[in-house]
Every structure is written in structure tokens, then in C-alpha cells.
Design a protein around this motif. Structure first.
Motif, mmCIF file in Angstrom:
data_model
loop_
_atom_site.group_PDB
_atom_site.id
_atom_site.type_symbol
_atom_site.label_atom_id
_atom_site.label_comp_id
_atom_site.label_asym_id
_atom_site.label_seq_id
_atom_site.Cartn_x
_atom_site.Cartn_y
_atom_site.Cartn_z
ATOM 1 N N SER A 20 0.866 -1.099 -0.152
ATOM 2 C CA SER A 20 -0.259 -0.109 0.053
ATOM 3 C C SER A 20 0.914 1.136 -0.068
ATOM 4 O O SER A 20 2.013 1.145 0.658
ATOM 5 C CB SER A 20 -0.835 -0.102 1.216
ATOM 6 N N SER A 21 0.439 2.267 -0.764
ATOM 7 C CA SER A 21 1.403 3.395 -0.804
ATOM 8 C C SER A 21 0.781 4.363 0.493
ATOM 9 O O SER A 21 1.627 5.395 0.490
ATOM 10 C CB SER A 21 1.047 4.071 -2.176
ATOM 11 N N ALA A 22 0.080 3.896 1.392
ATOM 12 C CA ALA A 22 -0.394 4.771 2.467
ATOM 13 C C ALA A 22 0.821 5.052 3.567
ATOM 14 O O ALA A 22 1.742 4.127 3.453
ATOM 15 C CB ALA A 22 -1.467 4.193 3.074
ATOM 16 N N VAL A 23 0.839 6.148 3.967
ATOM 17 C CA VAL A 23 1.713 6.484 4.709
ATOM 18 C C VAL A 23 1.400 7.161 6.190
ATOM 19 O O VAL A 23 0.336 7.921 5.900
ATOM 20 C CB VAL A 23 3.053 7.387 3.984
ATOM 21 N N HIS A 24 1.961 6.876 7.326
ATOM 22 C CA HIS A 24 1.355 7.441 8.590
ATOM 23 C C HIS A 24 2.813 8.231 9.146
ATOM 24 O O HIS A 24 4.116 7.829 9.086
ATOM 25 C CB HIS A 24 1.093 6.478 9.699
ATOM 26 N N GLN A 35 1.812 -1.341 8.328
ATOM 27 C CA GLN A 35 2.003 -0.579 9.648
ATOM 28 C C GLN A 35 1.614 0.681 9.566
ATOM 29 O O GLN A 35 0.884 1.363 10.861
ATOM 30 C CB GLN A 35 3.867 -0.495 9.972
ATOM 31 N N ALA A 36 1.712 1.451 8.462
ATOM 32 C CA ALA A 36 0.806 2.893 8.444
ATOM 33 C C ALA A 36 -0.792 2.385 8.818
ATOM 34 O O ALA A 36 -1.288 3.392 9.462
ATOM 35 C CB ALA A 36 1.128 3.328 7.118
ATOM 36 N N TRP A 37 -1.320 1.655 8.220
ATOM 37 C CA TRP A 37 -2.919 1.228 8.510
ATOM 38 C C TRP A 37 -2.999 1.051 9.926
ATOM 39 O O TRP A 37 -4.098 1.497 10.558
ATOM 40 C CB TRP A 37 -3.160 0.364 7.601
ATOM 41 N N GLN A 38 -1.952 0.296 10.605
ATOM 42 C CA GLN A 38 -2.267 -0.073 12.034
ATOM 43 C C GLN A 38 -1.992 1.198 12.926
ATOM 44 O O GLN A 38 -2.731 1.389 13.773
ATOM 45 C CB GLN A 38 -1.296 -1.030 12.452
ATOM 46 N N LEU A 49 -3.580 8.519 3.092
ATOM 47 C CA LEU A 49 -4.132 7.569 2.273
ATOM 48 C C LEU A 49 -3.216 7.399 1.074
ATOM 49 O O LEU A 49 -2.938 6.229 0.513
ATOM 50 C CB LEU A 49 -5.573 7.647 2.041
ATOM 51 N N SER A 50 -3.179 8.384 0.163
ATOM 52 C CA SER A 50 -2.402 8.237 -1.219
ATOM 53 C C SER A 50 -1.515 9.639 -1.375
ATOM 54 O O SER A 50 -2.233 10.414 -1.694
ATOM 55 C CB SER A 50 -3.572 8.221 -2.199
ATOM 56 N N PRO A 51 -0.242 9.402 -1.057
ATOM 57 C CA PRO A 51 0.454 10.776 -1.105
ATOM 58 C C PRO A 51 0.542 11.186 -2.662
ATOM 59 O O PRO A 51 0.733 12.305 -2.851
ATOM 60 C CB PRO A 51 1.867 10.198 -0.802
ATOM 61 N N LEU A 52 0.275 10.101 -3.740
ATOM 62 C CA LEU A 52 0.452 10.486 -5.199
ATOM 63 C C LEU A 52 -0.366 11.358 -5.455
ATOM 64 O O LEU A 52 -0.352 12.203 -6.486
ATOM 65 C CB LEU A 52 0.613 9.188 -5.666
#
Length: 603
Positions: A20-24, A35-38, A49-52
Motif C-alpha cells: 500500500s502507498s499509504a504512509v503514517h 504498519q501505516a494502516w495499523q 491514504l494516497s501521497p501521489l
């Protein structure tokens, strides 16, 4: 990941094939993927959710403002780390697959993110162009028009034209809300009765994460049970996923029709339509798109990775490696080279036959001497040694033939490369060489014992022992070939090719030295025995020099001191016997040199 052997090796992240491209954005660190979703469940404000989709500028994550390039770099670092773990070595180069609609500014931005992640971008390729190379390779047809419908998190539709010079993008349209993210949001609304944005912050990302996890499962299962934070356990049917996807896929069909119009074409001008991306595998997706487009798109195998696989196949270095290593079956060497392989075998046969027929059992041969009731054997031991050495050389040179035959009988695409097959061919030669040498020992013992004489273990000593170092070095070459990802620059046949001039001169030298030492010279050549021995030592010296070095001038200078030594040993009783062992040592040195060449090529 593309290895140096040109094979595409998919990487696994968090137990799946996609990251996933998601980042926390946390307190001083970034978390990506699962890990970002957690972390999003406990700190939803720091979740991106989507940096791009946020563009190439900055994005706010809670109270922190960060560059989107840094978020993309964090994901690329995770990919590079996993690739390095699988490859067993650092990965520094990257090929980027980007949407066709990205201009130079977005591409430069992504290059900067890759450099921040420690990767050197060597190639940037449009996703639809890469996918077209995968699903519809160029066949030489001029002007073939393709429609590539890429539905992943969002949607991009591109019209391509293939010709002899490559693939050109005629038109491309995109809609970030016509993809998997929108389908997940609609399914969440169906199950919870409210939109994702209206859910409480501590439940929003957890609900969306569960739905995104369930969607791939619904492709293969008719129903799945999941626990939502808002409603508890619910049963999600594939029919519900299809209902949620219907308006999105109909929008995809409309976008595809608009892209054809933007390219000043009609649907009749399009030769083929392909649907790729993660959403392509949803049941009924081609039919829903066809309802608006007018034609059902084709779904290739593994549609989610079509663009990545196409980028690997269009990479020049990877294509060359596949052509020589895994993409095509190994072919038999040319007939001329196979005939040359037979020269050491023929020399071995002639030397072995002369060793048997020219041996002198005291009291039986015309020039032998009677020594009582027990006959004593005088034989051309260097001839036996050279025969066994030539058998081993013949088998090593035929390793490519063995490998091609193995490849013809059983080849596992994607798992068995030519390096592993040539390793098996060399392994056959390593095992067969000493085995045939020992068989020659048994035949010789049976032949000599037929005359009623007790033959010592000399046959084993002069046949098997001298070739063991050669077989050992060849085994190391086989091990290196197994681990080597690409074949040598000159090919395996060249690496395993032994100088023919060396074998011929060595054979003539040993034969010349055998005449006075075993058979004796006829009366009309009385007194010429030492001359035969000297000539034999000289020729063997030339054969050893030809085996050790390739440059003619160096061979000449090396032959001179060797000739002095061997011409001194050849006329003596014990020195003559060592001639074959000395040549075997030279062949072992040749193997060591080849071994060093392969080791140097791996660095």
C-alpha cells in the motif's frame, strides 16, 4: 524486482504481493504499508491514504506538514529494502513505471523521491506502454491501435499506436475517482449506512482497511465474513462488491470511449482493448465496461502486474539476459563445435588402445625379456594417464550438449535458468570422468590378467588419481555456474573449450617417448631411442605451454625451460612415467585459470 538474470521476481509485503502507498506520519518517523494502516487506528490525523494523489507539493498530516516526495521516498525505501533482502545484495538502480498523463514535472519529482530513497533511476516508462509490451508484443504490424484500460486505485485510459519504431501514446485520460479506492468507499457506505468521511475518526481508517482487504478475496470467494468496528461481524457477498463497482466501472467505460474520441479515432479503428490493474479481476468488470464502451476488453493473466512485467520485458539488459539465460531453451552447439568436442575422445581411444596393445609382458613380446615364471608388465603409463585426462576434457567440453539435452527434456520456466542447467551439464562431466577412468582400469586389469600375470595397482594410480584435481576444479566451476546469474561474455562453450593443439602435441610427445621406453626401437633405428625420448619431451613441453597460456610468444618462451626439464626426464625410467601426471597437472592449472575467470566475472 528484476535480477541480473533478467527474471522478474515479485516481492512480498506484509504477506501479500502489493504494498500500500499509504504512509503514517508519526512523531519523528514514517510508517508505510500495513504498519501505516495499523497506526491509523490510534492516530488517524497522521494518516495519508494516497501521497501521489496529493500532488508534488506538501501535505498536512495532523499538525505536521511534510513533502509528498518524502512520503513517496519512504515507500520506495521499503521496496528497496525488501529487494535487497531477496537479492542478497544492495539494490541501487530503479526503473519507474508512471502514468502516461504525467508530465516532465511529475516525473522529475518522482526521480527526486527515488534519489532520496537511495535509488538511481535508470529508466522511466509509461504504464500503458509497458503493459502493451506485455499483453500485445509488437509483431511488425504497422499502425496497430490498442486501448489500455488501467483500473487500480484510480483509472487511466490510454490509446496507443504500435509501429516498427516503438509505441506512441495518442491520447490518455484519467480519473482518480474511477478505481479501487472509490469502489471500497461505496462498499463501505453500503455496509455501514454512512460515507467514509462521516465515520468517526477512530473507525474510519479501520473500516476502510478491512474493506480493502476483503475486496481481493471476493474475487475468488462468493462471500466473506468480516468484523466492522461500527456493526460487528457482517457477511459481505461478491454480489455486493459488484453492485458497488458498477457505477465506477461504467464511468471507466465512458472514459475509455472519450479517450478514443480524443485520439480522433472510432472504436472500429481500435484493434484490441485490454483491461489491466487490480480491479480488472473483479467478477463482471469487462461486461460493465463494455456496457458503456461497446466492446468487452480482454483481461490478460495477472492483470495487476501487467505494467511492471512489461517494463521488465522491455528492459534491454534484462531482455538480453533472458535470451541467454532463461527466456529461451538452450540450443545444441553447432555441428562443427560438436565435432571438435570429439577430438579429445578420439585421442583418448587411440592412446588407450596403444597402451593395451603395445604393453610388454616380459617374455611374451618380441623385445621382452623372460624373468622366470611370473611375468612383469612394462606399459606406457603416460598414455593411460593422457587417455583418462582426454576423456575428462571431452566430457567437460560436452557439458553444453548435456545441458541442452536436459533443457529439452525438462525445463521449468521462471525457475530454471541456463546457468543452473549448464551447472548440471558440468556436474555430469565431473561424475562421468572418474567413472570412465575407473572403467578403463577394470578393462586393462582384465586384459593383462588374461595373460596370467598379477597386475599391481599401477593402473589405478596412473588412471584415476591424476584426473581427480581436474574433476575437483570442474566441480567448483559447476558450483559457480549454479550461483552465477548470467553466462560468461563469451559463452560457456568458450569457457570450457580446451586448446586442441595442446592435446595433439601432448599425444605425439607421449607416443614418441613410449616407443623406446616400452616397445623398443627396431634394428634399423638402433641407437635412435634417446632421440625419440627427447622429441617426446619437447612435444609434451609444447603441449603443456599451450594449455597454460594463449599468447603464441609467451607459449614459445614457456616451452623452452619446460622442454629442458622434460627432455631430461623422458629417457629416464621413473621420469618417463611421470610425463602423463605432469600434463594432468597442467590441465588442472587450466581449470583453475577458468575458475578464476568466472570468479573475477562475478565481482
Amino acid at each position: 524486482m528484476i535480477g541480473s538474470d533478467g527474471v522478474l521476481n515479485p516481492l512480498q509485503f506484509d504477506g501479500g504481493w502489493e504494498l500500500s502507498s499509504a504512509v503514517h506520519v508519526g512523531a519523528g518517523d514514517l510508517a508505510v504499508g500495513a504498519q501505516a494502516w495499523q497506526r491509523a487506528a490510534d492516530d488517524p490525523d497522521g494518516f495519508v491514504l494516497s501521497p501521489l494523489r496529493a500532488g508534488s507539493g506538501q501535505v498536512s498530516a495532523g499538525t505536521v506538514t511534510v513533502e509528498t516526495a518524502d512520503l513517496a521516498a519512504a515507500t520506495l525505501q521499503q521496496v528497496a529494502a525488501e529487494a535487497a533482502r531477496v537479492a542478497g545484495e544492495p539494490v541501487t538502480q530503479a526503473h519507474l513505471v508512471v502514468p502516461a498523463g504525467w508530465g516532465p514535472r511529475r516525473r522529475t519529482w518522482l526521480r527526486h523521491a527515488a534519489r532520496t530513497a537511495g535509488l538511481q533511476v535508470t529508466r522511466v516508462i509509461d504504464a500503458p506502454v509497458a503493459a502493451a509490451c506485455r499483453v500485445a508484443p509488437t509483431t511488425g504490424t504497422e499502425g496497430r491501435v490498442l486501448l489500455i484500460v488501467d483500473v487500480g486505485a484510480g483509472c487511466e485510459v490510454s490509446v496507443l499506436q504500435q509501429n516498427a519504431h516503438g509505441t506512441e501514446v495518442l491520447a490518455t485520460l484519467d480519473d482518480p475517482d474511477a478505481g479501487g479506492d472509490r469502489i471500497a468507499a461505496l462498499l463501505s457506505t453500503m455496509l455501514t449506512g454512512t460515507t467514509v468521511d462521516d465515520l468517526p475518526e477512530h473507525q474510519r481508517w479501520t473500516t476502510l482497511a478491512m474493506i480493502r482487504t476483503v475486496l481481493p478475496t471476493l474475487i475468488q470467494q462468493p462471500a466473506v465474513t468480516m468484523a466492522l468496528p461500527t456493526t460487528g461481524p457482517v457477511v459481505v457477498a461478491s454480489v455486493q462488491a459488484a453492485q458497488s463497482a458498477q457505477p465506477v466501472l461504467e464511468r471507466v467505460g465512458e472514459l475509455a470511449a472519450q479517450a478514443i474520441t480524443a485520439a480522433d479515432l472510432t472504436l472500429a479503428d481500435v484493434h484490441a482493448v485490454y483491461l489491466i490493474g487490480g480491479v480488472a479481476a473483479l467478477p463482471g468488470a469487462p461486461e460493465l465496461i463494455a456496457a458503456k464502451l461497446g466492446i468487452a476488453p480482454q483481461v490478460p493473466p495477472a492483470p495487476a502486474s501487467a505494467a511492471v512485467a512489461g517494463a521488465a520485458e522491455t528492459d534491454p539488459g534484462a531482455a538480453a539476459a533472458r535470451a541467454t539465460n532463461t527466456g529461451e531453451p538452450l540450443r545444441l552447439p553447432p555441428l562443427r563445435r560438436i565435432v571438435l568436442f570429439g577430438i579429445p575422445g578420439l585421442l583418448a581411444l587411440l592412446l588407450y588402445a596403444h597402451f593395451l596393445l603395445g604393453s610388454d609382458l616380459y617374455g611374451t613380446a618380441p623385445f621382452g625379456r623372460y624373468r622366470g615364471e611370473i611375468y612383469e608388465l612394462i606399459a606406457g603409463w603416460p598414455e593411460l594417464t593422457l587417455a583418462c585426462v582426454f576423456v575428462q576434457i571431452c566430457l567437460l567440453q560436452a557439458a553444453g550438449v548435456f545441458a541442452a539435452l536436459l533443457d529439452h527434456n525438462e525445463r521449468v520456466p521462471g525457475r530454471t535458468g541456463s546457468s543452473s542447467r549448464i551447472s548440471a551439464g558440468i556436474g555430469i562431466a565431473v561424475i562421468a570422468g572418474p567413472a570412465i577412468a575407473y572403467l578403463m582400469v577394470l578393462i586393462a586389469n582384465a586384459y593383462f590378467n588374461g595373460y596370467g600375470t598379477a597386475v599391481t595397482d599401477w593402473t589405478t594410480r596412473w588412471a584415476v588419481l591424476p584426473i581427480l584435481p581436474i574433476a575437483g576444479c570442474a566441480a567448483l566451476i559447476a558450483a559457480i555456474a549454479w550461483r552465477r546469474r548470467t553466462p560468461p561474455a563469451d559463452g560457456w562453450d568458450t569457457i570450457l573449450s580446451f586448446p586442441i593443439i595442446s592435446m595433439i602435441t601432448a599425444s605425439l610427445g607421449v607416443f614418441s617417448a613410449t616407443v623406446p621406453s616400452v616397445m623398443g626401437t627396431p634394428y634399423w633405428l638402433y641407437g635412435w631411442g634417446p632421440a625419440f625420448s627427447y622429441v617426446g619431451g619437447l612435444l609434451l613441453a609444447v603441449g603443456i605451454a599451450c594449455a597454460l597460456v594463449r599468447h603464441p610468444l609467451i607459449r614459445l618462451f614457456l616451452s623452452l625451460p619446460l622442454a629442458i626439464v622434460l627432455m631430461t626426464l623422458a629417457p629416464t625410467f621413473y621420469g618417463y612415467r611421470a610425463l602423463g601426471a605432469l600434463y594432468a597437472a597442467a590441465v588442472a592449472a587450466w581449470c583453475i585459470r577458468r575458475l578464476w575467470t568466472l570468479l573475477a566475472g562475478n565481482r
